[in-house]
Design a protein around this motif. Structure first.
Motif, PDB file in Angstrom:
ATOM      1  N   ILE A 166      35.517 -18.643   8.147  1.00  0.00           N
ATOM      2  CA  ILE A 166      36.475 -17.581   7.845  1.00  0.00           C
ATOM      3  C   ILE A 166      37.303 -16.627   8.736  1.00  0.00           C
ATOM      4  N   ALA A 167      36.253 -16.341   9.511  1.00  0.00           N
ATOM      5  CA  ALA A 167      36.639 -14.631  10.888  1.00  0.00           C
ATOM      6  C   ALA A 167      38.039 -15.936  11.728  1.00  0.00           C
ATOM      7  N   ASP A 168      37.764 -17.432  11.364  1.00  0.00           N
ATOM      8  CA  ASP A 168      38.828 -17.827  12.329  1.00  0.00           C
ATOM      9  C   ASP A 168      40.475 -17.903  11.929  1.00  0.00           C
ATOM     10  N   LEU A 169      40.099 -17.710  10.733  1.00  0.00           N
ATOM     11  CA  LEU A 169      41.136 -17.590   9.668  1.00  0.00           C
ATOM     12  C   LEU A 169      41.654 -16.455   9.762  1.00  0.00           C
ATOM     13  N   CYS A 204      45.523 -12.062  11.703  1.00  0.00           N
ATOM     14  CA  CYS A 204      45.041 -10.219  11.811  1.00  0.00           C
ATOM     15  C   CYS A 204      44.918 -10.569  13.880  1.00  0.00           C
ATOM     16  N   GLY A 205      44.996 -11.101  14.275  1.00  0.00           N
ATOM     17  CA  GLY A 205      44.405 -11.434  15.553  1.00  0.00           C
ATOM     18  C   GLY A 205      45.435 -11.095  16.552  1.00  0.00           C
ATOM     19  N   ALA A 206      45.350 -11.026  17.934  1.00  0.00           N
ATOM     20  CA  ALA A 206      46.140 -10.479  18.995  1.00  0.00           C
ATOM     21  C   ALA A 206      47.387 -11.920  18.743  1.00  0.00           C
ATOM     22  N   GLY A 207      48.503 -11.338  19.321  1.00  0.00           N
ATOM     23  CA  GLY A 207      49.686 -12.063  18.549  1.00  0.00           C
ATOM     24  C   GLY A 207      50.702 -11.988  17.269  1.00  0.00           C
ATOM     25  N   THR A 208      49.892 -10.770  16.454  1.00  0.00           N
ATOM     26  CA  THR A 208      50.100 -10.761  15.363  1.00  0.00           C
ATOM     27  C   THR A 208      51.144  -9.471  15.210  1.00  0.00           C
ATOM     28  N   ASP A 209      52.150  -9.282  14.736  1.00  0.00           N
ATOM     29  CA  ASP A 209      52.527  -7.524  14.516  1.00  0.00           C
ATOM     30  C   ASP A 209      51.856  -7.421  13.065  1.00  0.00           C
ATOM     31  N   ILE A 210      50.506  -6.685  12.951  1.00  0.00           N
ATOM     32  CA  ILE A 210      50.730  -6.472  11.667  1.00  0.00           C
ATOM     33  C   ILE A 210      48.775  -6.209  12.469  1.00  0.00           C
ATOM     34  N   SER A 211      48.683  -4.498  11.435  1.00  0.00           N
ATOM     35  CA  SER A 211      47.496  -3.790  12.544  1.00  0.00           C
ATOM     36  C   SER A 211      46.316  -4.970  12.495  1.00  0.00           C
ATOM     37  N   HIS A 212      45.634  -5.078  13.073  1.00  0.00           N
ATOM     38  CA  HIS A 212      44.018  -5.796  13.371  1.00  0.00           C
ATOM     39  C   HIS A 212      42.946  -5.224  12.353  1.00  0.00           C
ATOM     40  N   LYS A 213      43.004  -4.782  11.472  1.00  0.00           N
ATOM     41  CA  LYS A 213      41.817  -4.502  10.498  1.00  0.00           C
ATOM     42  C   LYS A 213      41.694  -5.028   9.850  1.00  0.00           C
ATOM     43  N   LEU A 239      30.005 -15.300  10.358  1.00  0.00           N
ATOM     44  CA  LEU A 239      31.320 -14.501  10.592  1.00  0.00           C
ATOM     45  C   LEU A 239      31.638 -12.987  12.030  1.00  0.00           C
ATOM     46  N   MET A 240      30.696 -12.303  11.904  1.00  0.00           N
ATOM     47  CA  MET A 240      30.221 -11.877  12.392  1.00  0.00           C
ATOM     48  C   MET A 240      30.122 -12.651  14.673  1.00  0.00           C
ATOM     49  N   ASP A 241      29.623 -13.402  14.415  1.00  0.00           N
ATOM     50  CA  ASP A 241      28.928 -14.274  15.366  1.00  0.00           C
ATOM     51  C   ASP A 241      30.295 -14.174  15.879  1.00  0.00           C
ATOM     52  N   THR A 242      31.579 -14.464  14.938  1.00  0.00           N
ATOM     53  CA  THR A 242      33.366 -15.266  16.260  1.00  0.00           C
ATOM     54  C   THR A 242      33.843 -13.904  15.931  1.00  0.00           C
ATOM     55  N   LEU A 243      33.789 -12.843  15.352  1.00  0.00           N
ATOM     56  CA  LEU A 243      34.063 -11.528  15.577  1.00  0.00           C
ATOM     57  C   LEU A 243      33.967 -10.879  16.146  1.00  0.00           C
ATOM     58  N   SER A 244      32.455 -10.744  16.608  1.00  0.00           N
ATOM     59  CA  SER A 244      32.115  -9.929  17.699  1.00  0.00           C
ATOM     60  C   SER A 244      32.769  -9.957  19.375  1.00  0.00           C
ATOM     61  N   ILE A 266      39.496  -6.812  17.056  1.00  0.00           N
ATOM     62  CA  ILE A 266      39.857  -7.392  15.197  1.00  0.00           C
ATOM     63  C   ILE A 266      38.613  -6.003  15.250  1.00  0.00           C
ATOM     64  N   GLU A 267      39.316  -5.191  14.383  1.00  0.00           N
ATOM     65  CA  GLU A 267      38.721  -3.928  14.380  1.00  0.00           C
ATOM     66  C   GLU A 267      38.378  -4.105  12.916  1.00  0.00           C
ATOM     67  N   ILE A 268      36.784  -4.657  12.933  1.00  0.00           N
ATOM     68  CA  ILE A 268      36.210  -4.173  11.523  1.00  0.00           C
ATOM     69  C   ILE A 268      36.208  -2.961  10.566  1.00  0.00           C
ATOM     70  N   VAL A 269      36.742  -2.260   9.524  1.00  0.00           N
ATOM     71  CA  VAL A 269      36.643  -1.303   9.438  1.00  0.00           C
ATOM     72  C   VAL A 269      35.930  -0.835   7.873  1.00  0.00           C
ATOM     73  N   SER A 270      35.558  -1.867   7.106  1.00  0.00           N
ATOM     74  CA  SER A 270      34.233  -1.451   6.186  1.00  0.00           C
ATOM     75  C   SER A 270      33.715  -3.037   6.216  1.00  0.00           C
ATOM     76  N   SER A 271      32.570  -2.931   5.724  1.00  0.00           N
ATOM     77  CA  SER A 271      31.671  -3.843   5.499  1.00  0.00           C
ATOM     78  C   SER A 271      31.034  -3.400   4.108  1.00  0.00           C
ATOM     79  N   GLN A 272      31.276  -3.681   3.009  1.00  0.00           N
ATOM     80  CA  GLN A 272      30.347  -3.304   1.882  1.00  0.00           C
ATOM     81  C   GLN A 272      30.443  -4.349   0.789  1.00  0.00           C
TER      82      GLN A 272
END
Lengths: 181, 65
Positions: free
Chosen positions: A89-92, A97-106, A126-131, A136-142
């Motif tokens: 899921i993190a890879d997707l 949304c990661g580097a190279g995309t022209d959208i916010s990385h949130k 998920l966090m292991d990959t994203l950290s 990539i900026e995680i703006v919310s985790s609920q």
């Protein structure tokens, strides 16, 4: 399971705790006292039945868990590799949304139940990959506690809340929501 | 009086029986080398099933127990 058991001369008893952890705890206590050959179960979260799950390990009762791993290891687990799923899921998310995309990385994360076996292990992956990614900026985790209305509300609200005080656009709002639903 | 042929009434049990047999055959033929030994080990044993809820699976499967 019932159908298969009947076909193969396996006696089976079925209990329905109906989502009640207390009922499940009572059911597990009763089963440990009765001593069936095998208990097939799911743990509603990683902790609630942990102490109870240790009991069969001291007896000859074999325990198989379905899809919901918990803090205690028993004889078998049949289900998804939720940590690997979290990595995927993190890879997707990084791809979209990661580097190279022209959208916010949130990105926003909507969990099922924080202590539940599915969410707990998927979030670990998920966090292991994203950290390891600073793009990539995680703006919310609920947690939505498996409530569709709550998940919908979180998914709708978070993009508005993280707009950096400027009008929502593809650059200021979230790029996406990831979830273990 | 000879009862009138009713296609649904008279073929449904045959179809159901056919599906039942097909289902049984499928259920006994998964390509899993561990299945046979596992079932042998469970022969005559008592298995207790304690899920979070049976209703969820019943509802998902549309099954009636």
């Amino acid at each position: 399971m019932k159908k298969e058991a009947e076909l193969d001369n396996i006696k089976i008893t079925i209990q329905d705790p109906n989502w009640s952890t207390n009922a499940m705890s009572q059911g597990m206590n009763a089963l440990i006292a009765e001593g069936p050959d095998v208990i097939v179960t799911q743990n509603p979260d990683t902790r609630s039945l942990a102490r109870l799950m240790m009991e069969p390990n001291r007896t000859v009762i074999e325990v198989t868990k379905i899809n919901m791993q918990d803090a205690v290891q028993n004889d078998a687990f049949v289900g998804l590799d939720h940590i690997a799923m979290g990595h995927e899921i993190a890879d997707l998310a990084i791809e979209k949304c990661g580097a190279g995309t022209d959208i916010s990385h949130k990105i926003s994360i909507v969990q099922g139940a924080i202590t539940g076996g599915v969410s707990y292990f998927q979030i670990q992956g998920l966090m292991d990959t994203l950290s390891k990614r600073d793009n990539i900026e995680i703006v919310s985790s609920q947690a939505a506690d498996w409530d569709a209305s709550k998940a919908w509300a979180i998914t709708k609200t978070v993009p508005k809340q993280c707009g950096d005080n400027i009008p929502i656009s593809v650059l200021s709002s979230t790029c996406g929501t990831v979830s273990d639903w | 009086m000879i009862p009138r042929w009713n296609m649904f009434r008279d073929t449904a049990p045959i179809a159901a029986a056919g599906m039942s047999i097909a289902g049984t055959v499928l259920a006994q033929e998964p390509n899993d080398p561990f299945r046979g030994p596992a079932l042998e080990a469970l022969d005559g044993k008592l298995v207790a099933y304690l899920p979070i809820s049976t209703g969820f699976y019943r509802a998902k499967a549309g099954a009636v127990w």
